[in-house]
Scaffold this motif. Structure first.
Motif, short mmCIF file in Angstrom:
data_model
loop_
_atom_site.label_atom_id
_atom_site.label_comp_id
_atom_site.label_asym_id
_atom_site.label_seq_id
_atom_site.Cartn_x
_atom_site.Cartn_y
_atom_site.Cartn_z
N THR A 137 0.84 -1.20 0.01
CA THR A 137 -0.07 0.02 0.12
C THR A 137 0.84 1.16 -0.06
N THR A 138 0.40 2.46 -0.20
CA THR A 138 1.09 3.59 -0.35
C THR A 138 1.28 4.03 1.05
N GLN A 139 2.45 4.65 1.21
CA GLN A 139 3.08 4.94 2.58
C GLN A 139 3.41 6.60 2.50
N GLU A 140 2.81 7.10 3.47
CA GLU A 140 3.09 8.58 3.78
C GLU A 140 4.59 8.94 4.13
N THR A 141 5.23 8.29 4.87
CA THR A 141 6.74 8.40 5.42
C THR A 141 7.45 7.21 5.33
N VAL A 142 8.73 7.14 5.39
CA VAL A 142 9.63 6.06 5.57
C VAL A 142 9.43 5.30 6.69
N ASP A 143 9.64 6.19 7.66
CA ASP A 143 9.47 5.53 9.18
C ASP A 143 8.21 5.02 9.32
N GLY A 144 7.09 5.61 8.85
CA GLY A 144 5.84 5.00 9.14
C GLY A 144 5.47 3.59 8.46
N ALA A 145 6.53 3.60 7.26
CA ALA A 145 6.31 2.17 6.52
C ALA A 145 6.95 0.94 7.31
N LEU A 146 7.84 1.44 8.36
CA LEU A 146 8.79 0.13 8.73
C LEU A 146 7.78 -0.52 9.98
N TYR A 147 6.52 -0.13 10.27
CA TYR A 147 5.71 -0.74 11.27
C TYR A 147 5.49 -2.23 11.16
N GLY A 148 5.89 -2.96 12.18
CA GLY A 148 5.83 -4.39 12.01
C GLY A 148 6.68 -5.24 11.30
N LYS A 149 7.64 -4.55 10.51
CA LYS A 149 8.34 -5.43 9.50
C LYS A 149 9.71 -5.87 9.87
N PHE A 150 10.30 -5.45 11.09
CA PHE A 150 11.35 -6.20 11.59
C PHE A 150 11.42 -6.37 12.87
N THR A 151 12.13 -7.09 13.32
CA THR A 151 12.15 -7.48 14.98
C THR A 151 13.14 -6.22 15.70
N GLY A 152 12.68 -6.13 17.13
CA GLY A 152 13.68 -5.23 17.81
C GLY A 152 13.37 -3.83 17.78
N ALA A 153 12.21 -3.46 17.08
CA ALA A 153 11.72 -2.06 17.01
C ALA A 153 10.76 -1.57 17.62
N ASN A 154 10.49 -0.43 18.33
CA ASN A 154 9.37 -0.12 18.92
C ASN A 154 9.25 1.39 18.01
N VAL A 155 8.01 1.08 16.98
CA VAL A 155 7.55 2.34 15.99
C VAL A 155 6.40 2.92 16.61
N SER A 156 6.19 3.95 16.75
CA SER A 156 4.92 4.66 17.07
C SER A 156 4.73 5.82 16.32
N ALA A 157 3.44 6.11 16.10
CA ALA A 157 3.00 7.59 15.51
C ALA A 157 3.09 8.27 16.82
N ASN A 158 3.67 9.55 16.68
CA ASN A 158 3.32 10.63 18.12
C ASN A 158 2.08 11.36 17.67
N SER A 159 1.63 11.36 16.36
CA SER A 159 0.37 12.26 15.99
C SER A 159 0.01 11.75 14.83
N GLY A 160 -1.46 11.93 14.49
CA GLY A 160 -2.04 11.63 13.20
C GLY A 160 -2.06 12.80 12.27
N ALA A 161 -1.16 13.70 12.42
CA ALA A 161 -1.36 15.08 11.87
C ALA A 161 -0.40 14.52 10.40
N PRO A 162 -0.90 15.13 9.43
CA PRO A 162 -0.16 14.89 7.93
C PRO A 162 1.06 15.42 7.92
N GLY A 163 1.95 14.69 7.14
CA GLY A 163 3.47 15.05 7.31
C GLY A 163 4.12 14.16 8.25
N GLY A 164 3.80 13.37 8.99
CA GLY A 164 4.36 12.57 9.84
C GLY A 164 4.71 12.99 11.29
N GLY A 165 5.47 12.46 12.00
CA GLY A 165 5.64 12.63 13.43
C GLY A 165 5.97 11.22 13.97
#
Length: 987
Positions: A137-165
């Motif tokens: 699927t289309t991804q807004e940001t690179v770091d947001g596209a990393l969710y759940g795709k590798f072990t050892g990471a805690n990836v979380s959105a700080n905000s739902g605002a457009p443009g990342g965070g």
């Protein structure tokens, strides 16, 4: 002269005769997968030599083999390699590679100028391909596209605002006060990922209580990078792998390689995605009657309610109910010849937010060139230019009840906030702000222009069967301008009539220019076919120059927003100038791909340290042992058994300026001057350092259709920095000192398998599990609370022998108390574990992909619920599910616990969600003449979400990317789910 030429030429001719007399075999062929799809970029190498080539865009290749016969190895990532004997009778090849679950033929980083096959790797290095990153699927940001795709990471959105965070933490907390985000490297260029505040605190007063950091909800700059440009990502999660980057690598390293051209005819790809996003979860609103209104807002509120005949407005839909249209258009062209290859791409993105007047627009241009200048010299050039605009609204904590979220929860649904026929907004009679007026009239915008330039030159000085020597030079520039604009016109309810600042215009400009240059020599020595040595050494230099100026104008004149049209003007400037220098040396030994041993050393010095000329050293050592390559191995069903162990060290710089005693400006008797600040500088300050020991086991069975990777690590972070109190006799109150240590222990497990594969069906399954546990092992100062808003509501506490992310608060009746603090431990922000499962199922020309992610445990401090309870607007206010006695409704019960126990506000933030889901169809080849591929599909992101957390999304952080205090919620911009329709056409 002729005689001299004869004398010189004759020996050269005699030396060359043996080579001239040797026969050669010219081989050609095509490399495809089991469905006869070409595999461009597949590697064809002559065994036990340095001769190799790659397949072109059509999967075709050609190679000249010296002698009358030879052995070639055909390999590609994700496929089992084939070894083929070639001679004059077998020189036209049709090679079909079969898929394997592990990426054993993939080459991953082993040094600053070298790579190694994954099958020989001694570290746990995650890798994510372009297909895994954006293929579903289309991804807004690179770091947001990393969710759940590798072990050892805690990836979380700080905000739902457009443009990342987005916050990315690898293998736990690595600092208490310094940056815990990973270092990003893009095509060898050090990529700045700063989060820079826009100065909104002048209006929100969010820093009036609690932490003063990162409450402006800024984006982070990795959002500037276009996910569509990326070919693969390698993630060095721990110090045992990241030691090659020294003082910058405590948070891990994310190495991004963008797409490059492949030899062959021009390949043109056009992609169009149109989608829609909407609120991830609706909470609803409290239902009202006269009794509830009078109880919550008294007689004055009841009069307002009755005057409006009890009419109810759906303000949740009004504020968060927009279905934002999302558009992504992509065009790229690639191709080239034996000498020159090119890749050019442009992406235009235009996403509307779920809140009106919010959105994100970005245009990204990329050009990558590769040129063989001679047979021994080649050059690669990378250029990326980005323009973006992000309108982020006005959210998160405030102490003036002016942000959209706080104003929303403080306003009952029976108050009319809509403008009249002339566009005049009424004042909110029960709160300081009309959030509809604020939403429609304020500006909070980030504009970015960014240029990323990089280049690499390779000179192969020696290249023979036994010896090879290569010199690599690399340089890069990352330069951007960030312009932030925040305008609060004086017509706003909270800005006029003597309220607030009587209008505010806040303009920020950040000029950032980072550069890096390094040079390496790599020497390969192969004394026999059974062993090889690789030696590399080099020097590095990085420079950072960042200058942020925020100008704030208040007491605006009329409708003017220019800075000079104001009664009061303030200017703040923050400059960050840093120069880092270092060296790196490493030795690798390989014995028959059975034993692979590596040892290396990185040395760094920096102007950030107390002594800028002092080197800090970061060693590394590792060993991988492929038991399946032993001559005595007899288990043919088991294709890989690898034991590995690795050790390494990495560092983290002290906060910028900590080595200095600040000077505070002052005006005395009309003269300007400076006073010595109360924080003492520390000229002996050095970086925080970490040590990591990692053990691993890798298995492959059934021709590597099933692979397993297991890793256990112990990471100790020493010399953690804190700004601590010092005796008053020193003349100061605070000083930066190295006073603490943290130990992280973790386990990472991954299974990749292809359960089904035949001419029509293929099923690829990936299962990942990871868990991290942290403990404070040294604390030279008394235990202390940090982050959040105090023990009454829940806060973090740094305490010896406890987790650095524990959440504590005042203890209620029957709740145990810590003997020292008197507080109770209610939870931990660190998850108990995380689990993800990815499935890709293809049938003929159809492909279905789904990625599921489960985070178990991890707690949040939910202060959105607190605020809505205080104002009587909580959607569940009147339910009876919390009071053990069954007497009080939920809202009243929670408020009764305020000051009694913090348990009410600390909630379990577990969730299960379907991160990505996509169904695509490839039209049969040749259906349209001149088009090689047409692919259509539908996809979704965050479509299914299951959690009991009492708010919009358990993924949230009022304090952005802070190392500590990242799990605090105060009326954030809600998260969204989205669906897309996709079309890709390849010529």
């Amino acid at each position: 002269m002729r005689k001299l030429l004869t004398i010189v030429a004759l020996p050269l001719l005699l030396l060359s005769l043996p080579y001239l007399s040797v026969a050669q075999v010219a081989i050609t062929g095509t490399v495809t997968d089991s469905k006869k799809n070409p595999l461009p970029g597949a590697t064809i190498s002559l065994k036990n030599s340095n001769f190799s080539t790659t397949a072109d865009n059509s999967g075709k290749f050609s190679m000249t083999v010296p002698g009358d016969k030879g052995v070639i190895v055909v390999s590609n990532i994700g496929f089992s390699p084939q070894t083929i004997n070639v001679d004059a009778n077998n020189k036209s090849l049709s090679v079909i590679l079969t898929e394997e679950a592990g990426k054993l033929e993939e080459v991953v980083v082993s040094g600053l100028a070298t790579s190694i096959k994954r099958s020989n790797l001694a570290n746990s290095v995650a890798s994510i391909s372009s297909k895994e990153l954006i293929g579903t699927t289309t991804q807004e940001t690179v770091d947001g596209a990393l969710y759940g795709k590798f072990t050892g990471a805690n990836v979380s959105a700080n905000s739902g605002a457009p443009g990342g965070g987005i916050s990315v933490k690898l293998r736990g907390i690595t600092s208490i006060v310094a940056n815990s985000q990973p270092l990003f490297i893009v095509d060898g260029v050090y990529f700045d990922n700063s989060s820079i505040n826009a100065g909104l605190n002048i209006v929100s007063k969010a820093a009036g209580q609690g932490s003063t950091l990162f409450q402006d909800n800024p984006s982070n700059r990795i959002a500037d990078l276009d996910p569509e440009d990326i070919d693969r990502i390698e993630i060095l999660k721990g110090a045992s792998a990241a030691a090659i980057y020294g003082s910058k690598a405590a948070g891990g390293v994310v190495i991004i390689t963008t797409k490059r051209g492949i030899r062959g005819n021009p390949r043109v790809e056009v992609g169009q995605t149109v989608g829609e996003q909407w609120q991830l979860r609706k909470l609803g609103q409290r239902s009202w009657d006269t009794a509830k209104v009078k109880d919550a807002f008294g007689a004055a509120g009841l009069a307002i309610y009755n005057a409006n005949n009890g009419k109810i407005y759906n303000y949740e839909d009004e504020l968060y109910g927009r279905h934002g249209v999302m558009n992504n258009t992509r065009l790229d062209v690639s191709g080239g010849s034996d000498k020159t290859t090119y890749y050019a791409g442009v992406t235009y993105k235009n996403d509307q937010g779920i809140v009106k007047h919010t959105g994100y627009q970005k245009t990204s241009y990329r050009l990558n060139l590769d040129q063989k200048i001679t047979n021994t010299i080649d050059v690669s050039l990378n250029a990326n230019y980005v323009e973006s605009e992000s309108n982020r609204g006005f959210f998160n904590n405030d102490n003036t009840s002016t942000t959209l979220g706080v104003s929303f929860v403080s306003t009952p649904s029976w108050v009319n906030l809509y403008p009249d026929a002339n566009g005049n907004y009424p004042n909110n009679p029960v709160a300081p702000s009309n959030f509809i007026q604020t939403r429609d009239l304020i500006t909070n915008r980030e504009n970015v222009t960014r240029t990323l330039l990089g280049g690499t030159a390779n000179w192969r000085i020696v290249n023979s069967d036994m010896h090879s020597l290569k010199i690599t030079a690399r340089a890069g520039i990352d330069q951007y301008t960030l312009a932030t604009t925040a305008i609060f016109p004086k017509v706003l309810q909270f800005e006029n009539g003597g309220n607030g600042t009587n209008g505010a215009s806040i303009y920020g400009t950040t000029l950032s220019k980072n550069s890096n240059i390094n040079a390496f020599a790599v020497y390969d020595f192969r004394p026999s076919t059974s062993m090889s040595f690789r030696t590399q050494a080099g020097i590095t230099a990085e420079n950072i120059d960042q200058n942020t100026v925020v100008s704030t104008a208040t007491q605006l004149i009329g409708t003017q927003t220019n800075l000079n049209q104001a009664g009061s003007i303030q200017v703040q400037q923050n400059k960050l100038i840093q120069k880092d220098r270092g060296f790196f040396a490493q030795e690798e030994f390989n014995y028959k791909d059975i034993a692979i041993l590596t040892a290396g050393l990185r040395g760094d010095k920096s102007s950030r340290n107390g002594d800028p000329n002092k080197y800090y050293y970061y060693p590394k050592a590792s060993g991988a042992f492929n038991l399946h390559n032993l001559p005595s191995w007899r288990w043919t069903e088991v294709n890989q058994v690898k034991l590995r162990v690795a050790y390494g060290q990495a560092g983290n710089f002290a906060p910028f300026g900590a080595i200095y005693t600040p000077l505070v400006p002052v005006i005395f008797n009309g003269s300007t001057g400076s006073l010595i600040g109360t924080t003492q500088g520390n000229i002996n300050l050095g970086p925080e350092k970490q040590k990591e020991l990692e053990f691993g086991l890798d298995l492959g069975i059934l021709k590597n259709r099933v692979t397993f990777e297991g890793t256990y690590y112990i990471r100790t972070v020493d010399d953690l920095l804190l700004n601590v109190q010092v005796p008053g006799s020193s003349g100061f109150t605070l000083a930066w000192k190295n006073v603490a240590a943290i130990r992280n222990n973790g386990v990472e497990l991954a299974v990749n398998t292809i359960p089904v594969i035949n001419n029509d069906w293929k099923w690829n399954l990936q299962i990942r599990f990871w868990k991290n546990t942290a403990k404070v092992t040294r604390l030279d100062v008394p235990a202390f609370n940090t982050g959040a808003f105090g023990a009454t509501l829940g806060t973090y506490r740094i305490q010896l022998d406890q987790s650095p992310t524990q959440l504590v608060g005042i203890a209620g009746p029957g709740e145990s108390k810590d003997p020292q603090s008197g507080l109770h431990r209610f939870g931990d922000a660190e998850p108990d574990f995380q689990f993800s499962c990815g499935n890709t199922v293809s049938w003929k020309n159809f492909e279905f992909t789904v990625l599921m992610h489960w985070k178990k445990g991890g707690s949040n401090i939910n202060l959105t619920t607190l605020l809505s309870d205080i104002f009587g607007t909580s959607p569940d206010f009147d339910k009876k599910s919390l009071d053990p006695t069954g007497q009080k409704v939920n809202g009243a019960y929670r408020l009764s616990q305020l000051g009694v126990s913090a348990r009410t506000w600390i909630e379990d933030a577990s969730y299960f969600r379907v991160r990505e889901m996509g169904l695509s169809y490839r039209l049969p080849k040749g259906i349209v003449q001149g088009i090689s591929l047409i692919k259509v599909g539908v996809s979704a992101r965050n479509l299914i979400n299951v959690f009991s957390y009492n708010s919009y999304d358990p993924e949230v952080s009022n304090f952005g990317t802070n190392a500590i205090s990242s799990n605090v919620e105060v009326t954030p911009f809600p998260s969204a789910k989205s669906i897309f329709f996709n079309l890709t056409v390849t010529f």
